[in-house]
Scaffold this motif. Structure first.
Motif, PDB file in Angstrom:
ATOM      1  N   PHE A  57       0.836  -1.189   0.000  1.00 52.19           N
ATOM      2  CA  PHE A  57       0.000   0.000   0.000  1.00 52.19           C
ATOM      3  C   PHE A  57       0.874   1.244   0.000  1.00 52.19           C
ATOM      4  O   PHE A  57       2.058   1.201   0.368  1.00 52.19           O
ATOM      5  N   THR A  58       0.294   2.347  -0.414  1.00 51.87           N
ATOM      6  CA  THR A  58       1.001   3.616  -0.413  1.00 51.87           C
ATOM      7  C   THR A  58       0.630   4.407   0.835  1.00 51.87           C
ATOM      8  O   THR A  58      -0.379   4.150   1.480  1.00 51.87           O
ATOM      9  N   GLU A  59       1.470   5.371   1.148  1.00 52.19           N
ATOM     10  CA  GLU A  59       1.220   6.190   2.336  1.00 52.19           C
ATOM     11  C   GLU A  59      -0.090   6.952   2.197  1.00 52.19           C
ATOM     12  O   GLU A  59      -0.831   7.130   3.172  1.00 52.19           O
ATOM     13  N   ASP A  60      -0.393   7.398   0.983  1.00 59.23           N
ATOM     14  CA  ASP A  60      -1.647   8.130   0.759  1.00 59.23           C
ATOM     15  C   ASP A  60      -2.864   7.289   1.117  1.00 59.23           C
ATOM     16  O   ASP A  60      -3.861   7.810   1.604  1.00 59.23           O
ATOM     17  N   PHE A  61      -2.762   5.980   0.862  1.00 61.24           N
ATOM     18  CA  PHE A  61      -3.924   5.134   1.142  1.00 61.24           C
ATOM     19  C   PHE A  61      -4.234   5.084   2.624  1.00 61.24           C
ATOM     20  O   PHE A  61      -5.368   5.281   3.048  1.00 61.24           O
ATOM     21  N   ILE A  62      -3.238   4.804   3.433  1.00 58.89           N
ATOM     22  CA  ILE A  62      -3.512   4.604   4.860  1.00 58.89           C
ATOM     23  C   ILE A  62      -3.848   5.916   5.561  1.00 58.89           C
ATOM     24  O   ILE A  62      -4.509   5.944   6.589  1.00 58.89           O
ATOM     25  N   GLN A  63      -3.426   7.048   4.992  1.00 64.67           N
ATOM     26  CA  GLN A  63      -3.700   8.335   5.604  1.00 64.67           C
ATOM     27  C   GLN A  63      -4.817   9.080   4.879  1.00 64.67           C
ATOM     28  O   GLN A  63      -4.976  10.284   5.025  1.00 64.67           O
ATOM     29  N   HIS A  64      -5.597   8.358   4.125  1.00 66.06           N
ATOM     30  CA  HIS A  64      -6.596   8.948   3.236  1.00 66.06           C
ATOM     31  C   HIS A  64      -7.551   9.917   3.926  1.00 66.06           C
ATOM     32  O   HIS A  64      -7.636  11.083   3.579  1.00 66.06           O
ATOM     33  N   SER A  65      -8.277   9.459   4.909  1.00 58.43           N
ATOM     34  CA  SER A  65      -9.324  10.291   5.488  1.00 58.43           C
ATOM     35  C   SER A  65      -8.958  10.844   6.854  1.00 58.43           C
ATOM     36  O   SER A  65      -9.635  11.716   7.369  1.00 58.43           O
ATOM     37  N   GLU A  66      -7.888  10.334   7.431  1.00 57.81           N
ATOM     38  CA  GLU A  66      -7.488  10.793   8.753  1.00 57.81           C
ATOM     39  C   GLU A  66      -6.013  11.155   8.706  1.00 57.81           C
ATOM     40  O   GLU A  66      -5.165  10.285   8.586  1.00 57.81           O
ATOM     41  N   ARG A  67      -5.707  12.417   8.791  1.00 56.46           N
ATOM     42  CA  ARG A  67      -4.319  12.844   8.632  1.00 56.46           C
ATOM     43  C   ARG A  67      -3.532  12.474   9.884  1.00 56.46           C
ATOM     44  O   ARG A  67      -3.201  13.303  10.727  1.00 56.46           O
ATOM     45  N   VAL A  68      -3.235  11.199   9.971  1.00 53.25           N
ATOM     46  CA  VAL A  68      -2.472  10.707  11.116  1.00 53.25           C
ATOM     47  C   VAL A  68      -1.022  11.133  10.964  1.00 53.25           C
ATOM     48  O   VAL A  68      -0.618  11.682   9.953  1.00 53.25           O
ATOM     49  N   ASN A  69      -0.222  10.874  11.975  1.00 53.50           N
ATOM     50  CA  ASN A  69       1.200  11.186  11.886  1.00 53.50           C
ATOM     51  C   ASN A  69       1.811  10.454  10.706  1.00 53.50           C
ATOM     52  O   ASN A  69       1.364   9.379  10.317  1.00 53.50           O
ATOM     53  N   ASN A  70       2.836  11.052  10.155  1.00 48.25           N
ATOM     54  CA  ASN A  70       3.496  10.455   9.014  1.00 48.25           C
ATOM     55  C   ASN A  70       3.823   8.993   9.297  1.00 48.25           C
ATOM     56  O   ASN A  70       4.362   8.655  10.345  1.00 48.25           O
ATOM     57  N   LEU A  71       3.498   8.129   8.351  1.00 46.01           N
ATOM     58  CA  LEU A  71       3.675   6.694   8.556  1.00 46.01           C
ATOM     59  C   LEU A  71       5.130   6.343   8.844  1.00 46.01           C
ATOM     60  O   LEU A  71       5.418   5.395   9.566  1.00 46.01           O
TER      61      LEU A  71
END
Length: 298
Positions: free
Chosen positions: A102-116
């Motif tokens: 997966f890409t970083e954009d996918f996991i942080q899509h709707s919730e701007r969590v801390n940088n993966l």
């Protein structure tokens, strides 16, 4: 940082997986896909990947990094990221489990969590391998099975569900201690030096003025190999008798000579593709190492 395998490169390397490729459009922002490991490669090349990956490895093999490796002799949960290059070599015919990329954009899509990359599972210097016990293995297996089932479904919000399962996988690992039984190579300097020389050579030949040299300094190569620059410099000097800077300069000069003699590119284009900000810097560099001006060689 060159030769990183992109998501599209991954599907080219494993064309059998392409039919199950989730398009970025259907996944929203970013990309994710989930696979069974029965079809995994026996050997994966030592390189970076432009994506994150979580793998449940059931089967024996070894994970190799630049200056250490670890034996996988029981079920293991592996986290990899775009920063640290690695390779995998299977040692048993029977391989099972699952993995998702997966890409970083996918996991942080709707919730701007801390940088993966700040996660303890993905940041540089962390030990991204866990050996789950039987209960944990069952829990992790169920999560992967659910992710794979959702990938095959027609549910319009399936990627939101998969994203939640992926977060659960990450938290399941964070509850446990990472593996510590990494081993160093019998001759770590030899391996690091060989990886440096391979990475250096991999940038050439340059066959288009649009291609620009990415790795130009010892610091660039150290970052790409995920080793400390002092470690890289010592290893290269110990094994080859020459400094890292000397190797880089010699290879750039070799390529410059070839481009001057065998192409009709102007000297400014050659300078830019070899990573020089200004043609005058290239001229000074070339004269310093050859005693000749680029125009004389041409």
């Amino acid at each position: 940082m060159i030769q990183a395998e992109s998501v599209s490169d991954f599907y080219k390397r494993l064309p059998s997986h392409a039919s199950t490729n989730a398009s970025s459009g259907s996944a929203g922002i970013g990309h994710i896909n989930v696979f069974s490991r029965e079809t995994c490669s026996v050997v994966s090349p030592y390189s970076r990947r432009d994506f994150y990956k979580v793998s449940l490895i059931i089967g024996q093999g070894k994970i190799f990094y630049a200056d250490k490796w670890i034996q996988i002799d029981r079920p293991a949960l592996l986290f990899t990221n775009p920063i640290v290059p690695y390779s995998w070599e299977a040692e048993s015919v029977e391989q099972s489990g699952w993995y998702c990329l997966f890409t970083e954009d996918f996991i942080q899509h709707s919730e701007r969590v801390n940088n993966l990359r700040d996660s303890p599972l993905f940041k540089i210097g962390s030990n991204p391998i866990f050996f789950p016990d039987e209960a944990q293995l069952n829990e992790i297996s169920i999560l992967f099975q659910k992710m794979q089932s959702e990938m095959a479904s027609d549910y319009p919000h399936k990627y939101d569900v998969i994203r939640s399962y992926l977060h659960l996988l990450i938290h399941a690992a964070m509850k446990n201690n990472a593996a510590t039984n990494f081993r160093t190579y019998s001759n770590a300097s030899s391996r690091v030096s060989a990886l440096f020389l391979e990475l250096l050579e991999r940038q050439f030949p340059i066959d288009s003025p649009a291609l620009i040299l990415k790795l130009k300094s010892p610091a660039d190569f150290a970052a790409s190999l995920s080793v400390h620059i002092n470690h890289l410099n010592r290893a290269v000097k110990e094994i080859t008798g020459k400094t890292t800077t000397t190797h880089i300069a010699a290879r750039i000069i070799m390529e410059a000579r070839a481009l001057l003699q065998h192409t009709d590119w102007n000297i400014a284009d050659i300078a830019y593709c070899l990573g020089f900000e200004y043609p005058s810097y290239f001229t000074l560099f070339f004269k310093k190492h050859t005693g000749l001006a680029p125009t004389q060689v041409r």
